[in-house]
Each structure stands twice: as C-alpha cells, then as structure tokens.
Design an enzyme around this catalytic site. Sequence first.
Site, mmCIF file in Angstrom:
data_model
loop_
_atom_site.group_PDB
_atom_site.id
_atom_site.type_symbol
_atom_site.label_atom_id
_atom_site.label_comp_id
_atom_site.label_asym_id
_atom_site.label_seq_id
_atom_site.Cartn_x
_atom_site.Cartn_y
_atom_site.Cartn_z
ATOM 1 C CD GLU A 276 -15.299 6.988 0.025
ATOM 2 O OE1 GLU A 276 -16.297 7.435 -0.554
ATOM 3 O OE2 GLU A 276 -14.636 6.037 -0.419
ATOM 4 C CE LYS A 408 -0.623 -8.207 -7.563
ATOM 5 N NZ LYS A 408 0.684 -8.237 -6.920
ATOM 6 C CG ASP A 484 -1.626 -7.999 -3.872
ATOM 7 O OD1 ASP A 484 -1.596 -6.757 -3.774
ATOM 8 O OD2 ASP A 484 -0.822 -8.642 -4.556
ATOM 9 C CG HIS A 582 -20.171 12.143 0.451
ATOM 10 N ND1 HIS A 582 -18.977 11.507 0.710
ATOM 11 C CD2 HIS A 582 -20.912 11.263 -0.251
ATOM 12 C CE1 HIS A 582 -18.985 10.301 0.191
ATOM 13 N NE2 HIS A 582 -20.153 10.121 -0.399
#
Length: 597
Positions: A276, A408, A484, A582
């Site tokens: 990004e 998660k 992870d 951006h």
Amino acid sequence: MEVGRRQAKISQSVKFSDAEPMKPHKQHQNLHPKASDALPLPLYLTNGLFFTMFFSVMYFLLTRWREKIRNSTPLHVVTLSELAALISLLASIIYLLGFFGIDFVQSVIYRSNEEDVWDVEEEENEKFIIEEDSRLGASAATTLGCAVPPPPALQVVPMVPPQPTKVSVKAAPLISPQSTEEDEQIVNSVVEGKIPSYSLESKLGDCKRAASIRREALQRITGKSLEGLPLEGFDYESILGQCCEMPVGYVQIPVGIVGPLLLNGTEYTVPMATTEGCLVASTNRGCKAIYASGGAIGTLLKDGMTRAPVVRFDTAKRAAELKFFLENPLNYDTLSVVFNKSSRFGRLQGIQCAMAGKNLYIRFTCSTGDAMGMNMVSKGVQNVLDYLGNDFPDMDVIGISGNFCSDKKPAAVNWIEGRGKSVVCEAIIKEEIVKKVLKTSVASLVELNMLKNLAGSAIAGSLGGFNAHASNIVSAVFLATGQDPAQNIESSHCITMMEAVNDGKDLHISVTMPSIEVGTVGGGTQLASQSACLNLLGVKGASKELPGSNARLLATIVAGSVLAGELSLMSAIAAGQLVKSHMKYNRSSKDVTKISS
C-alpha cells in the site's frame, strides 16, 4: 505487410498515366456534410466558438445546481436562463459529437474501403494475385481498383480472395522440458496421478527439486503459466514441516522502514512489509513528530496466550461440578503442575470457565516465553484434559478449541480480557510540532478523534476498532517479522485516545492494544528475510537473560508504530490532505493496458 511496400510492388507491373493520376473512389467524394461546416467560418474559429460555449455553459449550470443543492431547491425546477443554457449545451454537444464522431467515422470508412482494396495480409493471397496478374495481364489493374481500362478482348473477372476458415485451436499445455530425463518422468507421474504431489520432498530428499517438479506438473495440469512467481533464491529446506506445504514458489512483498521511533528512550528502525502506497511514508511522519516531541512510552500490561477447549456432559449439573472444581483455588497448584509439564517456558496463569447448557468452555491462560505460544498452550491443555479424565470419566472432549480462546476472530473476550501481549503506548506532541510537522491543530485532532474513532466506531457497532487504521501497521510489521498474518485480526484491537493538555496547547495521544500476539521464535520468524527484520529491531530469537523479553519488546514496538501511524493519518484527515497524498503517492503512472498486453 505495409501499404507503401505493396504500392511499390504493384507499380512495377502497372503503369499509371501522368495525365490521369489516381483519385479516391467517387463514392467517397463529399457525399455527406461535415460537422465542421456548421458555421460559415474558418474551422479554428468554429471549433473555438463551440468549445467556449460548451465549457461556459457547463460552468454556469454546475454553479446553479450547487446553489440549488445548498438551498434545498429541486433540480427539476428550471429557470428561463437555465433552459437557454441547456439548449446551448445541447447544441455544442451535437457539434462536438459531430466533429469528433461523424468526421472521424467518415474518414475511417474511407480509409477502410481503400484498405479493403489494397490491403492483402497473407502471403497466399499475394501469390494468388500474382497468378491472376500473369493470367489476365493488364486486367488485374482493374481488380486492384486502378483507373486503367482493360483491353476490349478480355473480360474482367473480379478477384475474390479466399475466406479464411475458422479453426478452433485448443491451447496446448505449458511444457518446459526438465533438466534430466528422471525429472521429466517424475513430472509425468505427478500429472498422471501416480505420485502424490505432497510426497515429493520425502521421496526426492531435495526440497528445491521437489518444488520445481511440482511447479511444472501444476502448469501442465492446469494449462496456466506461473511465470512471474519466483522459484529461485529461496531456502525451501527452512519451511519443510513447519511453514508451508507443497510450495511452488514464493511471493515478493516490498519492505520499507520507518523511524527512528523513539520509544522508552531507545531508537528503533521499524521494518514494514506492504503493497500500500503512503503507509510507510505516513507512519514515518508520525515517528518524526514523536521523536521531535521527546519520544513515546510503552507499558506492557499483561502477557498470556489462551486456549479454550469445549467439553460436554450428560447434564448441566455435571458440567457445573467441573466448573467449580477448576475454579477452586485449592486445585490450582495441582493443575499448574500438570499443565507446566509440557514446556520449560509455558506456565499456567489462570483458568476461566463459561457454560452453555451442559457444555463447558474452559479458557486457559499461560505465559509462553519468546514464542507466540499457540502450540505450547495447546500441549498444556491436553495434559490437563487427560488428567481430568480420571476424576470426570463422563467428560466428552468435543474439541481442543471451542472458540472461547478466541484465535483469529474478533471477539469481546480478547478485547476485555486480553490475549497475547496487552500494551498501552502514549506520547505528548508539542503544539509547534502539530502545526509544523502534522500541518493541523490540537483542537482539530481532539475533535476528529472523538467523532471518528469513538463516536463513529460506536455507531458502526465496532468491536475493538476504535482507531483509524491500526490494522495497517500491525499487518505490515507482522509480515516483515514472520508473525501469523491471520492473527492481525485480534492483534489490531485498539482504542486511540487524544486529549489537549498543558492548558490546551499540547496533544496527549495514546493507543491501548489488549491482544497483540507476537513471538520472536518459531513459525515464520526463523526464515532468512523475516529473521533479518527481527535482527534490525534487536529482538531476534529467544532472550537468554530474560525469557520472553524479546517478544514483549516486539509487542511494545508494534504499539509504538501504531501510535505513529494513528497520529499521522488523523492529522492528514484533519488537514484535508488524505485524498491529495494518496493521489500523489498511491497511484501508478504506468500504462496498465500495456502491462496487461
């Protein structure tokens, strides 16, 4: 074949008269009026007039519509001036469509008709023309559209090029011959299903060779190319049995650095792996503001990984009896001894129970040293379940994980009780830094934080998402340091607070993150690139002096990086710079159509 080259060939066999030059076909000569003939003026004046009228009318209408929206006036209520403007707009659009559309189409039709006569694409058609020329003599000129009349004794037969037949061709599978005949045989065996793809490492004893053969077999089976997915330059031995099964390559993610991040008096250069744009630059600006204001302070509140199995009994009463047994302080020491047998670093910290009818959910919490600790806590839980089976033989273990952990997934239990490392990080940003570096004001940041991160998130029903973009920074640091990635979900639980201090001049900002799940040993942390990033932070491997200190420091650095990211993004939004930045840094200038072709 180019037209110029073909004209040169034809001129060798056909001579044109100097008195009768070749002209365009009559059907193309001024059959239709052009849009540029709308006014009896020079073309550039006509174009300028209609272009000026188009943009002037559009500006007038947009201004009028903006006023109507502001005054809550219906757009369909049209005044006389607006009606006249609409008519003028329609006229200019008709002209522009005609100028760029009709004239262009006419020219294309004219050129395409010429190309239908002159353009011959295939060599077979050229041979056919040559044969016809030799057979018919000068009459071939007529078939080519020339103005040379044929001799009266010969009858001209129009030449029709042969139409190509449509043949559906099935794409052949991608086949790259292997370096040895043995490898080629293995690839064919995998394609035919004689050798399972997952067994190549054990059969060959060479992980790199197994990945190469699996990759080629996959290309032949699917008919899809894996070109662009790197294969060379990776240590496939390092992931065998612990990181990834059946590899066919690896994915490249660029790593940027932010900093120095001044945290607890120490400077850190933080690696961030992301695709990004603006993320690294924005977080780096936040680090700059924190550094210029004296740094940030991070405090570890709790450190404990959890696992919660679900067990079932025949009656709810019997499930309650086990709940009372586990929560009784007199039994805790015995359970701790049983739990701690599984590891040198895993130490039981507490047990929390929840019931749903005759089902009991038991949430174990334990320290895990420098490892993230999921496997460690699971082993300890299994030891306790085996032990409880002696006193509760009617206990039915449904699953080692019953989602009361919770791993998660966004869960209130992690938001309230914490999981992994619970960290709070704070900094006081001076007023002049807010103005010069962040380009905004303290009052604007405090107001935006209240309305966006607190009230806005509450309206959205957010669970642990009372922040601007904590997940952005957590994910980037996780990928760079071998964590992870899926545990980004609960690790990004964060509440960002902003308050004006020192008589309203300075800004106090803090992030509270109750469930950062990180480790510096095990999993992806031992891979070469991720290990290098951990080494950059000074937290590589296990701490010999104080077990668990490296993982705790990494969690604190993650929180400090999130603090910098929150500060910079909120400032960009408050200053109205988000879209502008951006558009400048997060848009590729490459021609996508050329890349795709």
